[in-house]
Design a protein around this motif. Sequence first.
Motif, PDB file in Angstrom:
ATOM      1  N   ALA A  63      56.900  13.310  40.576  1.00  0.00           N
ATOM      2  CA  ALA A  63      57.328  13.877  39.296  1.00  0.00           C
ATOM      3  C   ALA A  63      56.154  13.811  38.330  1.00  0.00           C
ATOM      4  N   VAL A  64      55.699  14.975  37.896  1.00  0.00           N
ATOM      5  CA  VAL A  64      54.561  15.059  36.981  1.00  0.00           C
ATOM      6  C   VAL A  64      54.984  15.905  35.792  1.00  0.00           C
ATOM      7  N   SER A  65      54.731  15.393  34.599  1.00  0.00           N
ATOM      8  CA  SER A  65      55.029  16.163  33.399  1.00  0.00           C
ATOM      9  C   SER A  65      54.092  17.360  33.334  1.00  0.00           C
ATOM     10  N   TRP A  66      54.668  18.542  33.154  1.00  0.00           N
ATOM     11  CA  TRP A  66      53.864  19.758  33.179  1.00  0.00           C
ATOM     12  C   TRP A  66      53.688  20.300  31.759  1.00  0.00           C
ATOM     13  N   ILE A  67      54.795  20.609  31.093  1.00  0.00           N
ATOM     14  CA  ILE A  67      54.754  21.112  29.720  1.00  0.00           C
ATOM     15  C   ILE A  67      55.591  20.154  28.875  1.00  0.00           C
ATOM     16  N   ASP A  68      54.904  19.260  28.164  1.00  0.00           N
ATOM     17  CA  ASP A  68      55.602  18.208  27.424  1.00  0.00           C
ATOM     18  C   ASP A  68      56.479  18.750  26.298  1.00  0.00           C
ATOM     19  N   SER A  69      56.044  19.802  25.642  1.00  0.00           N
ATOM     20  CA  SER A  69      56.768  20.278  24.461  1.00  0.00           C
ATOM     21  C   SER A  69      58.179  20.770  24.792  1.00  0.00           C
ATOM     22  N   ILE A  70      58.397  21.271  26.005  1.00  0.00           N
ATOM     23  CA  ILE A  70      59.742  21.723  26.381  1.00  0.00           C
ATOM     24  C   ILE A  70      60.306  20.906  27.544  1.00  0.00           C
ATOM     25  N   ASN A  71      59.682  19.743  27.810  1.00  0.00           N
ATOM     26  CA  ASN A  71      60.179  18.786  28.799  1.00  0.00           C
ATOM     27  C   ASN A  71      60.302  19.396  30.202  1.00  0.00           C
ATOM     28  N   VAL A  72      59.210  20.029  30.669  1.00  0.00           N
ATOM     29  CA  VAL A  72      59.179  20.640  31.998  1.00  0.00           C
ATOM     30  C   VAL A  72      58.388  19.731  32.934  1.00  0.00           C
ATOM     31  N   PHE A  73      58.950  19.493  34.134  1.00  0.00           N
ATOM     32  CA  PHE A  73      58.312  18.639  35.131  1.00  0.00           C
ATOM     33  C   PHE A  73      58.071  19.416  36.414  1.00  0.00           C
ATOM     34  N   TYR A  74      57.009  19.034  37.124  1.00  0.00           N
ATOM     35  CA  TYR A  74      56.799  19.475  38.501  1.00  0.00           C
ATOM     36  C   TYR A  74      57.339  18.341  39.357  1.00  0.00           C
ATOM     37  N   ARG A  75      58.387  18.602  40.120  1.00  0.00           N
ATOM     38  CA  ARG A  75      59.037  17.551  40.890  1.00  0.00           C
ATOM     39  C   ARG A  75      59.278  18.028  42.313  1.00  0.00           C
ATOM     40  N   THR A  76      58.841  17.207  43.277  1.00  0.00           N
ATOM     41  CA  THR A  76      59.112  17.481  44.680  1.00  0.00           C
ATOM     42  C   THR A  76      59.651  16.212  45.322  1.00  0.00           C
TER      43      THR A  76
END
Length: 83
Positions: A63-76
């Motif tokens: 789980a890596v934070s991708w776009i902090d401003s809209i709370n989007v994560f890259y999760r596998t």
Amino acid sequence: MNYLVNLMIFLPSLGAIGCLLVPTKQQAKQVALGTAVLTFVLSMIVLFAYLDTSKVGVQFDTAVSWIDSINVFYRTGIDGLNL
């Protein structure tokens, strides 16, 4: 070992770029075959590592934070349904 799933996801794209960069069609076929074989070997490693029944829930989780401003994560991750 969490990086193996991500490597399996992105390795075909790297192989495609490699195919575009080699000068001959024969070399492109060799790069494509090598990439496919390597991806298959990685999937077998993940499969046999997942067969450890002592672990419960999602394995190989990333789980890596991708776009902090809209709370989007890259999760596998891999669970029993998505193997």
